[in-house]
Design a protein around this motif. Structure first.
Motif, PDB file in Angstrom:
ATOM      1  N   ASP A 103       0.834  -1.210   0.000  1.00  0.00           N
ATOM      2  CA  ASP A 103       0.000   0.000   0.000  1.00  0.00           C
ATOM      3  C   ASP A 103       0.866   1.257   0.000  1.00  0.00           C
ATOM      4  O   ASP A 103       0.549   2.248  -0.666  1.00  0.00           O
ATOM      5  CB  ASP A 103      -0.921   0.003   1.212  1.00  0.00           C
ATOM      6  CG  ASP A 103      -2.052  -1.015   1.089  1.00  0.00           C
ATOM      7  OD1 ASP A 103      -2.321  -1.454  -0.056  1.00  0.00           O
ATOM      8  OD2 ASP A 103      -2.651  -1.382   2.121  1.00  0.00           O
ATOM      9  N   LYS A 106       2.133   1.858  -3.498  1.00  0.00           N
ATOM     10  CA  LYS A 106       1.104   2.449  -4.360  1.00  0.00           C
ATOM     11  C   LYS A 106       0.902   3.929  -4.064  1.00  0.00           C
ATOM     12  O   LYS A 106       0.640   4.729  -4.961  1.00  0.00           O
ATOM     13  CB  LYS A 106      -0.214   1.696  -4.177  1.00  0.00           C
ATOM     14  CG  LYS A 106      -0.208   0.292  -4.750  1.00  0.00           C
ATOM     15  CD  LYS A 106      -1.521  -0.434  -4.481  1.00  0.00           C
ATOM     16  CE  LYS A 106      -1.477  -1.856  -5.021  1.00  0.00           C
ATOM     17  NZ  LYS A 106      -2.730  -2.598  -4.724  1.00  0.00           N
ATOM     18  N   LYS A 114       4.824   0.981  -8.874  1.00  0.00           N
ATOM     19  CA  LYS A 114       3.879   1.277  -7.790  1.00  0.00           C
ATOM     20  C   LYS A 114       2.508   0.679  -8.078  1.00  0.00           C
ATOM     21  O   LYS A 114       1.794   0.283  -7.161  1.00  0.00           O
ATOM     22  CB  LYS A 114       3.766   2.791  -7.606  1.00  0.00           C
ATOM     23  CG  LYS A 114       3.152   3.535  -8.792  1.00  0.00           C
ATOM     24  CD  LYS A 114       3.169   5.041  -8.614  1.00  0.00           C
ATOM     25  CE  LYS A 114       2.217   5.482  -7.544  1.00  0.00           C
ATOM     26  NZ  LYS A 114       2.187   6.946  -7.387  1.00  0.00           N
ATOM     27  N   GLU A 115       2.154   0.592  -9.372  1.00  0.00           N
ATOM     28  CA  GLU A 115       0.850   0.041  -9.740  1.00  0.00           C
ATOM     29  C   GLU A 115       0.740  -1.432  -9.367  1.00  0.00           C
ATOM     30  O   GLU A 115      -0.359  -1.971  -9.255  1.00  0.00           O
ATOM     31  CB  GLU A 115       0.604   0.222 -11.245  1.00  0.00           C
ATOM     32  CG  GLU A 115       0.670   1.660 -11.740  1.00  0.00           C
ATOM     33  CD  GLU A 115      -0.337   2.554 -11.028  1.00  0.00           C
ATOM     34  OE1 GLU A 115      -1.429   2.076 -10.669  1.00  0.00           O
ATOM     35  OE2 GLU A 115      -0.016   3.746 -10.813  1.00  0.00           O
ATOM     36  N   GLY A 117       2.191  -2.618  -6.574  1.00  0.00           N
ATOM     37  CA  GLY A 117       2.628  -2.685  -5.188  1.00  0.00           C
ATOM     38  C   GLY A 117       4.129  -2.688  -5.050  1.00  0.00           C
ATOM     39  O   GLY A 117       4.686  -3.180  -4.071  1.00  0.00           O
TER      40      GLY A 117
END
Length: 202
Positions: A103, A106, A114-115, A117
């Motif tokens: 989280d 992200k 980041k998309e 995780g």
């Protein structure tokens, strides 16, 4: 497909009606097509008996073991930030249980991963910048390491899995080897025939 095939035949019939097959352009195109077809058939004739046996594949595999060693790899996730302070704040939030690593990635990471995780997937040595690579291979599974500074910024990283170096088995690589060795053998047969044809026709 049927419509295209029908159209092709109708245009060919139209060409005959217009006597295009009697033109110089047709004769040149016909000779070029005939040459290309003959060349392709002759090449197939040259290569038709070129084969690779299982014994040849096995021998190559055994004599070239070093080519089939899969280096050690790690699977890791990371969070990339532009400052060490921000990296430390994120790490503290994760350690306190306020956010999961995924989280936090992200929400805060500046890397496209980041998309997912922060997931970078599996990678071996030489695929990442040295500072990141050294930290990843030194980390324990599940351990969050960082901040690690690289040319891209400051990273937190978590190793998900480690894979030791291993040898790719013969059964795993056999069919790929068959294809590669056959292509090499065909290439040798082709080049040998070219030399023979030069002596005969040139």
């Amino acid at each position: 497909c049927l419509e295209q095939l029908t159209s092709l035949h109708m245009f060919a019939q139209m060409g005959e009606d217009l006597k295009l097959d009697e033109t110089e352009d047709f004769k040149k195109a016909y000779e070029n097509a005939k040459r290309d077809i003959l060349a392709q058939m002759a090449m197939r004739e040259t290569l038709k008996d070129v084969t690779i046996t299982d014994d040849e594949i096995k021998t190559f595999y055994e004599e070239n073991q070093q080519q089939f060693v899969k280096s050690e790899t790690v699977s890791a996730k990371h969070i990339l930030t532009d400052s060490e302070e921000k990296c430390k704040d994120i790490l503290e939030a994760i350690q306190k249980g306020e956010k999961t690593f995924e989280d936090a990635a992200k929400e805060f990471s500046t890397c496209p991963s980041k998309e997912r995780g922060g997931d970078l997937g599996e990678f071996g040595r030489g695929q990442m910048v040295k500072e990141f690579e050294d930290a990843a291979f030194a980390a324990e599974i599940g351990e969050i390491v960082g901040p690690v500074q690289t040319q891209f910024g400051y990273h937190l990283l978590k190793v998900e899995k480690k894979n030791a170096a291993s040898v790719i088995s013969f059964d795993q690589i056999k069919e790929n080897l068959r294809t590669n060795l056959l292509q090499q053998k065909q290439g040798l047969a082709y080049n040998k025939k070219v030399v023979e044809l030069k002596e005969k026709y040139m």
